[in-house]
Design an enzyme around this catalytic site. Structure first.
Site, mmCIF file in Angstrom:
data_model
loop_
_atom_site.group_PDB
_atom_site.id
_atom_site.type_symbol
_atom_site.label_atom_id
_atom_site.label_comp_id
_atom_site.label_asym_id
_atom_site.label_seq_id
_atom_site.Cartn_x
_atom_site.Cartn_y
_atom_site.Cartn_z
ATOM 1 N N HIS A 477 38.444 36.318 33.496
ATOM 2 C CA HIS A 477 39.464 36.919 34.354
ATOM 3 C C HIS A 477 38.863 37.457 35.661
ATOM 4 O O HIS A 477 39.173 38.566 36.093
ATOM 5 C CB HIS A 477 40.239 38.006 33.612
ATOM 6 C CG HIS A 477 40.629 37.628 32.218
ATOM 7 N ND1 HIS A 477 41.169 36.397 31.916
ATOM 8 C CD2 HIS A 477 40.535 38.289 31.039
ATOM 9 C CE1 HIS A 477 41.404 36.328 30.610
ATOM 10 N NE2 HIS A 477 41.021 37.450 30.063
ATOM 11 N N HIS A 478 38.020 36.617 36.286
ATOM 12 C CA HIS A 478 37.397 36.962 37.556
ATOM 13 C C HIS A 478 37.716 35.912 38.627
ATOM 14 O O HIS A 478 36.803 35.419 39.304
ATOM 15 C CB HIS A 478 35.873 37.065 37.392
ATOM 16 C CG HIS A 478 35.430 38.067 36.393
ATOM 17 N ND1 HIS A 478 34.200 37.989 35.744
ATOM 18 C CD2 HIS A 478 36.030 39.190 35.903
ATOM 19 C CE1 HIS A 478 34.071 39.011 34.917
ATOM 20 N NE2 HIS A 478 35.173 39.753 34.993
ATOM 21 N N PRO A 479 38.973 35.530 38.824
ATOM 22 C CA PRO A 479 39.265 34.498 39.825
ATOM 23 C C PRO A 479 38.930 34.976 41.232
ATOM 24 O O PRO A 479 39.092 36.146 41.568
ATOM 25 C CB PRO A 479 40.771 34.258 39.651
ATOM 26 C CG PRO A 479 41.296 35.534 39.077
ATOM 27 C CD PRO A 479 40.197 36.041 38.188
#
Length: 545
Positions: A477-479
């Site tokens: 969840h690090h876009p």
């Protein structure tokens, strides 16, 4: 030139779209000038719920129907056609209101690489003062850390013995110890710090906006869904938004700053007519500005989870399940301490997947507990004593895209991260799983382990481990990277974060990263907000008349 605004339109000097990790920083800093009127727009609700403030509440927010965009990727061929869940914060504070609160800046070489790619002012020595300005570190100040900033940075209130043993075991296989993963030595193993203050989550909203919310020149609107940015020629002049079921237009006298995050910022740009011409034509959107890089260069960390059944004293699963969870709840309410006051991971090791890497390209995170994501959206702590470790490649070679499904702003974009599409990413993560096994098999941690549950003994060869990754791998969840900063043909913004070819429009969030940073991305995103605010104030664009 067609006028899209008129004299009666509500006007602010700065409109900030998105009250997330960067947007909250911008709202605080831009409104420090009493002569500037600042409007902060957030599509989601307030963030004053108990489970937002309680660190352990992140499990309850993972699939929240109001405070989370609840996105999914497109089917991914490399992952057996799986559609992967991609949570994104949708509330004041954005993803900093639902994340695991891990505070990792990244390696100094990340930022020096940004600078080398044609972005003067973004090297490590350039950004370090902004990182220091952000924080109040409970350890005190040194050459790398600071006190007195808005964001509280703390150590875990409980340093579990199994986490201490993880650090010792990693050291015994040659990984250097570091007392501060954000200090002089990034590549090594040590305890993580978190943005937690006195046992409560300290989100970007809580740190930056809540203390100054009464400023007369700062207006905050929740439930404000931005449909598009309005232009006159290539000059951004206002925004069109849905609020309370009604369509409104608001004008910007100076600048519009897009801080909706790496998934939503490119969507808003394309809906506004800024993007690749063929993508706009495909959906019948009138082109304002050709910018082929919008939505390209999508990067994220592909995350692989491992778990081990462990001795009872090695795990705190039993403390937060059954009847004991009520005791922990009472303890938390009375003292702000205990297991409900912990962030998502206790310790981490930053290591190389092979000797020739210039610096660590793997992050291994450890937690003395384990959980399972159920199909009905519940995140459930496992009922047996277990410990867990995860790994991801810090600088992935594969990149993906954000594209539109339609010209309807209410329809989520199409996300294709292309995980495991590059052989180097596959090789590195396989090595990461082998390194986890090596650490977990080394004393003093080895005697705490009863049995490896995931991947398990059936995954021994590279092909078997790869199959496990394809079936069970997830997003960290690090876009980032979808409106990247630079001067090549796919660069969307310049080093001042101004949208190339447009006037009075900037992007200030994780989407401007040329390459994702080496670690969790919340801290560098807030730094981008700090530096972006400084540049906006330094440039001081004259008001439109």
């Amino acid at each position: 030139m067609r006028r899209t605004m008129d004299q009666s339109t509500e006007t602010y000097d700065y409109i900030v779209i998105g009250a997330g990790s960067a947007g909250c920083v911008l709202a605080r800093r831009l409104s420090e000038d009493p002569g500037s009127r600042v409007l902060l727009l957030e599509a989601g609700p307030e963030a004053d719920q108990f489970w937002v403030k309680a660190p352990a509440g992140m499990a309850r927010l993972y699939f929240h129907d109001q405070m989370n965009w609840n996105y999914f990727t497109e089917p991914m061929p490399q992952l057996h056609g799986r559609r992967m869940y991609w949570p994104r914060g949708k509330a004041l504070g954005g993803s900093s209101s639902i994340n695991g609160m891990v505070f990792i800046r990244g390696h100094r070489s990340d930022f020096d690489t940004w600078k080398s790619l044609g972005n003067p002012g973004w090297g490590f020595e350039d950004v370090l003062p902004y990182f220091k300005r952000m924080e109040h570190n409970e350890r005190g100040a040194d050459a790398y850390r600071s006190v007195g900033g808005p964001l509280w940075i703390s150590d875990p209130v409980i340093r579990h013995p199994a986490s201490t043993d993880f650090i010792e075991a990693a050291a015994r296989i040659g990984i250097p110890r570091t007392e501060d993963l954000n200090g002089e030595l990034h590549d090594g193993v040590g305890f993580m710090q978190h943005n937690i203050r006195h046992g409560k989550r300290h989100s970007a909203y809580m740190a930056y906006v809540e203390p100054v919310r009464a400023r007369s020149n700062l207006t905050i609107r929740t439930g404000a869904f931005v449909r598009r940015i309005l232009f006159e020629g290539t000059e951004a002049v206002g925004v069109e938004l849905l609020e309370g079921g009604e369509l409104h237009r608001v004008a910007a006298a100076r600048e519009i700053i897009l801080s909706a995050g790496a998934l939503n910022s490119p969507q808003i740009l394309m809906l506004s007519g800024v993007g690749a011409p063929q993508e706009l034509q495909r959906h019948g959107i009138a082109q304002v500005l050709a910018s082929p890089g919008v939505g390209q260069n999508l990067q994220d960390h592909f995350y692989v989870h491992t778990s081990y059944e462990a001795t009872r004293e090695s795990s705190y699963n039993h403390e937060i399940t059954g009847l004991r969870k009520y005791w922990q709840g009472l303890r938390y309410l009375l003292t702000g301490k205990g297991y409900l006051a912990l962030g998502s991971s206790q310790a981490a090791a930053f290591v190389k997947s092979r000797p020739e890497e210039p610096y660590a390209d793997l992050q291994i995170s450890f937690r003395p507990m384990s959980f399972t994501y159920r199909g009905d959206g519940v995140v459930e702590v496992d009922d047996r004593p277990s410990i867990a470790a995860s790994v991801y490649r810090l600088r992935p070679a594969g990149t993906g895209t954000v594209t539109l499904r339609s010209a309807d702003p209410r329809e989520a974009p199409a996300f294709q991260p292309n995980f495991l599409s590059h052989a180097d990413d596959v090789r590195a993560v396989i090595q990461g799983i082998r390194t986890i096994r090596q650490i977990l098999g080394t004393e003093p941690l080895a005697s705490r382990v009863i049995e490896e549950k995931m991947p398990g003994p059936q995954a021994r060869t590279d092909d078997e481990i790869l199959e496990y990754m394809r079936a069970h791998g997830n997003s960290a969840h690090h876009p980032s990277g979808t409106c990247k900063m630079g001067n090549d043909e796919l660069a969307v913004v310049d080093e001042r974060l101004r949208v190339r070819g447009a006037r009075r429009l900037r992007v200030v969030d994780a989407s401007i990263m040329p390459h994702v940073t080496s670690g969790n991305t919340n801290a560098p995103t807030m730094m981008i907000g700090e530096k972006g605010a400084d540049m906006i104030r330094q440039d001081a664009i004259a008001r439109r008349t």
